[in-house]
Motif scaffolding. Structure first.
Motif, PDB file in Angstrom:
ATOM      1  N   PHE A  25       0.773  -1.280   0.160  1.00 54.17           N
ATOM      2  CA  PHE A  25       0.071   0.046   0.137  1.00 54.17           C
ATOM      3  C   PHE A  25       1.036   1.261   0.079  1.00 54.17           C
ATOM      4  O   PHE A  25       0.405   2.324  -0.635  1.00 54.17           O
ATOM      5  CB  PHE A  25      -0.884  -0.021   1.352  1.00 54.17           C
ATOM      6  N   GLU A  26       2.156   1.101   0.886  1.00 55.39           N
ATOM      7  CA  GLU A  26       2.988   2.384   0.747  1.00 55.39           C
ATOM      8  C   GLU A  26       3.745   2.504  -0.352  1.00 55.39           C
ATOM      9  O   GLU A  26       3.701   3.586  -1.010  1.00 55.39           O
ATOM     10  CB  GLU A  26       3.945   2.223   2.107  1.00 55.39           C
ATOM     11  N   LEU A  27       3.924   1.498  -1.152  1.00 57.45           N
ATOM     12  CA  LEU A  27       4.483   1.285  -2.546  1.00 57.45           C
ATOM     13  C   LEU A  27       3.334   2.048  -3.600  1.00 57.45           C
ATOM     14  O   LEU A  27       3.797   3.157  -4.316  1.00 57.45           O
ATOM     15  CB  LEU A  27       4.834  -0.180  -3.124  1.00 57.45           C
ATOM     16  N   PHE A  28       2.428   1.927  -3.409  1.00 56.24           N
ATOM     17  CA  PHE A  28       1.243   2.370  -4.329  1.00 56.24           C
ATOM     18  C   PHE A  28       1.191   3.968  -4.238  1.00 56.24           C
ATOM     19  O   PHE A  28       1.264   4.418  -5.076  1.00 56.24           O
ATOM     20  CB  PHE A  28      -0.135   1.853  -3.938  1.00 56.24           C
ATOM     21  N   ARG A  29       1.453   4.064  -2.918  1.00 53.68           N
ATOM     22  CA  ARG A  29       1.393   5.763  -2.656  1.00 53.68           C
ATOM     23  C   ARG A  29       2.653   6.348  -3.225  1.00 53.68           C
ATOM     24  O   ARG A  29       2.789   7.535  -3.760  1.00 53.68           O
ATOM     25  CB  ARG A  29       1.376   6.182  -1.351  1.00 53.68           C
ATOM     26  N   ARG A  30       3.895   5.696  -2.983  1.00 50.83           N
ATOM     27  CA  ARG A  30       5.078   6.415  -3.596  1.00 50.83           C
ATOM     28  C   ARG A  30       5.183   6.352  -5.030  1.00 50.83           C
ATOM     29  O   ARG A  30       5.620   7.248  -5.817  1.00 50.83           O
ATOM     30  CB  ARG A  30       6.245   5.424  -3.062  1.00 50.83           C
TER      31      ARG A  30
ATOM     32  N   HIS B  94       2.542   6.980  -6.923  1.00 48.12           N
ATOM     33  CA  HIS B  94       1.639   7.852  -7.386  1.00 48.12           C
ATOM     34  C   HIS B  94       2.329   9.236  -7.067  1.00 48.12           C
ATOM     35  O   HIS B  94       1.737  10.334  -7.510  1.00 48.12           O
ATOM     36  CB  HIS B  94       0.311   8.027  -6.709  1.00 48.12           C
ATOM     37  N   GLU B  95       3.683   9.382  -6.760  1.00 44.78           N
ATOM     38  CA  GLU B  95       4.363  10.656  -6.592  1.00 44.78           C
ATOM     39  C   GLU B  95       5.062  10.595  -7.950  1.00 44.78           C
ATOM     40  O   GLU B  95       5.647  11.819  -7.835  1.00 44.78           O
ATOM     41  CB  GLU B  95       5.146  10.632  -5.298  1.00 44.78           C
ATOM     42  N   LEU B  96       5.112   9.816  -8.566  1.00 46.30           N
ATOM     43  CA  LEU B  96       6.074   9.794  -9.837  1.00 46.30           C
ATOM     44  C   LEU B  96       5.243  10.082 -10.993  1.00 46.30           C
ATOM     45  O   LEU B  96       4.070  10.000 -11.047  1.00 46.30           O
ATOM     46  CB  LEU B  96       6.757   8.324  -9.830  1.00 46.30           C
ATOM     47  N   PRO B  97       5.986  10.966 -11.846  1.00 51.36           N
ATOM     48  CA  PRO B  97       5.042  11.413 -13.179  1.00 51.36           C
ATOM     49  C   PRO B  97       4.829  10.334 -14.007  1.00 51.36           C
ATOM     50  O   PRO B  97       5.313   9.371 -14.112  1.00 51.36           O
ATOM     51  CB  PRO B  97       6.532  11.864 -13.844  1.00 51.36           C
ATOM     52  N   GLY B  98       3.547  10.414 -14.389  1.00 46.16           N
ATOM     53  CA  GLY B  98       2.735   9.488 -15.364  1.00 46.16           C
ATOM     54  C   GLY B  98       2.089   8.506 -14.670  1.00 46.16           C
ATOM     55  O   GLY B  98       1.294   7.674 -15.160  1.00 46.16           O
ATOM     56  N   ALA B  99       2.152   8.442 -13.268  1.00 45.75           N
ATOM     57  CA  ALA B  99       1.544   7.260 -12.459  1.00 45.75           C
ATOM     58  C   ALA B  99      -0.115   7.675 -12.476  1.00 45.75           C
ATOM     59  O   ALA B  99      -0.794   6.499 -12.357  1.00 45.75           O
ATOM     60  CB  ALA B  99       1.906   7.523 -10.889  1.00 45.75           C
ATOM     61  N   GLU B 100      -0.756   8.498 -12.754  1.00 43.91           N
ATOM     62  CA  GLU B 100      -2.153   8.654 -12.599  1.00 43.91           C
ATOM     63  C   GLU B 100      -2.859   8.101 -13.826  1.00 43.91           C
ATOM     64  O   GLU B 100      -3.845   7.757 -13.614  1.00 43.91           O
ATOM     65  CB  GLU B 100      -2.380  10.110 -12.916  1.00 43.91           C
ATOM     66  N   ALA B 101      -1.886   7.611 -14.823  1.00 41.23           N
ATOM     67  CA  ALA B 101      -2.550   6.906 -16.127  1.00 41.23           C
ATOM     68  C   ALA B 101      -2.283   5.589 -16.010  1.00 41.23           C
ATOM     69  O   ALA B 101      -2.501   4.852 -17.008  1.00 41.23           O
ATOM     70  CB  ALA B 101      -2.020   7.731 -17.263  1.00 41.23           C
ATOM     71  N   VAL B 102      -1.698   5.115 -15.061  1.00 34.95           N
ATOM     72  CA  VAL B 102      -1.469   3.514 -15.048  1.00 34.95           C
ATOM     73  C   VAL B 102      -2.307   2.764 -13.944  1.00 34.95           C
ATOM     74  O   VAL B 102      -2.387   2.993 -12.970  1.00 34.95           O
ATOM     75  CB  VAL B 102       0.217   3.434 -14.569  1.00 34.95           C
ATOM     76  N   PRO B 103      -3.168   1.817 -14.527  1.00 35.77           N
ATOM     77  CA  PRO B 103      -3.823   1.088 -13.846  1.00 35.77           C
ATOM     78  C   PRO B 103      -2.917   0.406 -12.777  1.00 35.77           C
ATOM     79  O   PRO B 103      -1.865  -0.190 -13.255  1.00 35.77           O
ATOM     80  CB  PRO B 103      -4.747   0.344 -14.583  1.00 35.77           C
ATOM     81  N   MET B 104      -3.337  -0.059 -11.678  1.00 32.82           N
ATOM     82  CA  MET B 104      -2.367  -0.779 -10.489  1.00 32.82           C
ATOM     83  C   MET B 104      -3.699  -1.899  -9.784  1.00 32.82           C
ATOM     84  O   MET B 104      -4.699  -1.651  -9.550  1.00 32.82           O
ATOM     85  CB  MET B 104      -1.948  -0.007  -9.664  1.00 32.82           C
ATOM     86  N   LEU B 105      -2.932  -3.170  -9.643  1.00 33.08           N
ATOM     87  CA  LEU B 105      -3.673  -4.385  -9.211  1.00 33.08           C
ATOM     88  C   LEU B 105      -3.071  -4.748  -8.060  1.00 33.08           C
ATOM     89  O   LEU B 105      -1.880  -5.005  -7.997  1.00 33.08           O
ATOM     90  CB  LEU B 105      -3.895  -5.247 -10.110  1.00 33.08           C
ATOM     91  N   PHE B 106      -3.603  -5.009  -7.034  1.00 33.49           N
ATOM     92  CA  PHE B 106      -2.920  -5.591  -5.540  1.00 33.49           C
ATOM     93  C   PHE B 106      -2.883  -6.889  -5.817  1.00 33.49           C
ATOM     94  O   PHE B 106      -4.120  -7.666  -6.142  1.00 33.49           O
ATOM     95  CB  PHE B 106      -3.580  -5.087  -4.294  1.00 33.49           C
ATOM     96  N   LEU B 107      -2.012  -7.807  -5.196  1.00 33.98           N
ATOM     97  CA  LEU B 107      -1.845  -9.196  -5.180  1.00 33.98           C
ATOM     98  C   LEU B 107      -1.115  -9.579  -3.755  1.00 33.98           C
ATOM     99  O   LEU B 107      -0.205  -9.033  -3.135  1.00 33.98           O
ATOM    100  CB  LEU B 107      -0.721  -9.695  -6.189  1.00 33.98           C
ATOM    101  N   THR B 108      -2.038 -10.351  -2.970  1.00 33.36           N
ATOM    102  CA  THR B 108      -1.646 -10.591  -1.714  1.00 33.36           C
ATOM    103  C   THR B 108      -2.233 -12.171  -1.253  1.00 33.36           C
ATOM    104  O   THR B 108      -3.162 -12.527  -1.672  1.00 33.36           O
ATOM    105  CB  THR B 108      -2.153  -9.352  -0.714  1.00 33.36           C
ATOM    106  N   ALA B 109      -1.556 -12.342  -0.309  1.00 32.21           N
ATOM    107  CA  ALA B 109      -2.090 -13.655   0.512  1.00 32.21           C
ATOM    108  C   ALA B 109      -3.091 -13.363   1.445  1.00 32.21           C
ATOM    109  O   ALA B 109      -3.708 -14.397   1.847  1.00 32.21           O
ATOM    110  CB  ALA B 109      -0.844 -14.171   1.308  1.00 32.21           C
TER     111      ALA B 109
END
Length: 258
Positions: A69-74, A76-91
């Motif tokens: 979750f913190e990686l997701f936030r980090r 989204h601080e990078l350029p272009g992240a708002e256009a990139v879909p993201m999917l979480f994978l977890t146990a």
């Protein structure tokens, strides 16, 4: 006659510390025509993303050096992240984890163990819906000012090509869904949207989202708008109904951003 240029393969970033799972994902994604890039740590994922944003990112929540979750936030601080879909994978399959992931703005949440083929199908669906949704989000156009008077700077300036919005002249750092949500509200100030309408018009798969997802995104949007103009209430809440952009915001020429 020269041979046609090869078609570019969509790049999929995988942040997963278990090599067996990563190998399987890389295999099925490559077989489906994608270009997988495996990162075993969050640090590697941040570096790869920063060098070249992917078409989609698959993030394991339990990475060794950083919570997913913190990686997701980090990211989204990078350029272009708002256009990139993201999917979480977890146990972890607890509902609270799924809610947290979706409220952050993730496009999907898959619990282990999972079917690799099903996950690839979800990737394909997310990319297809994302392309359609981005094309469908309207970009508001400012009305031309009378020739006899200089144009007043608009309160909101929407750059559809760069997926950027300025508020009182200051660029907002928005996630993908925050951008879509605000761009929709800006298009028709005063128009009240119900939560169901916002889920349907902004989110790729509203059936997988919750009313509280909209509330969470409005809350973060308000905080970002308040950071620019503390005394202005840009988004109105109609209790039991939904949200609207305020019709009578102070003009940019009448105040300086705080």
């Amino acid at each position: 006659m020269s041979a046609p240029a090869p078609v570019a393969r969509a790049r999929i970033l995988i942040a997963e510390d278990e090599s067996g799972i990563a190998d399987t994902l890389c295999y099925v994604l490559r077989a489906d025509g994608y270009e997988p890039v495996w990162c075993a740590t969050a640090g590697e994922a941040l570096a790869q993303f920063g060098a070249r944003p992917p078409a989609l990112a698959i993030l394991d929540v339990g990475l060794p050096d950083m919570n997913g979750f913190e990686l997701f936030r980090r990211l989204h601080e990078l350029p272009g992240a708002e256009a990139v879909p993201m999917l979480f994978l977890t146990a972890r399959s607890d509902e609270i984890d799924r809610v947290v992931g979706l409220e952050l703005g993730a496009d999907d949440y898959v619990a282990k163990p999972f079917s690799p083929r099903e996950l690839v199908a979800r990737v394909r669906t997310i990319l297809r819906r994302s392309a359609r949704a981005d094309a469908a989000v309207p970009v508001p156009a400012s009305a031309p000012a009378p020739a006899s008077a200089p144009a007043a700077p608009p309160v909101f300036q929407v750059d559809g090509e760069r997926r950027r919005i300025r508020y009182y002249g200051r660029a907002l750092e928005l996630s993908r869904y925050e951008y879509r949500l605000l761009a929709l509200l800006v298009q028709r100030p005063g128009r009240v949207y119900t939560r169901e309408e916002l889920l349907d018009m902004v989110w790729d798969d509203h059936a997988q989202s919750l009313d509280r997802t909209v509330d969470a995104h409005v809350k973060t949007l308000r905080a970002k708008l308040k950071a620019v103009a503390p005394g202005v209430e840009a988004i109105r809440t109609l209790r039991g109904v939904g949200y609207a952009l305020h019709e009578d915001l102070p003009p940019a020429s009448a105040r300086a951003p705080s």
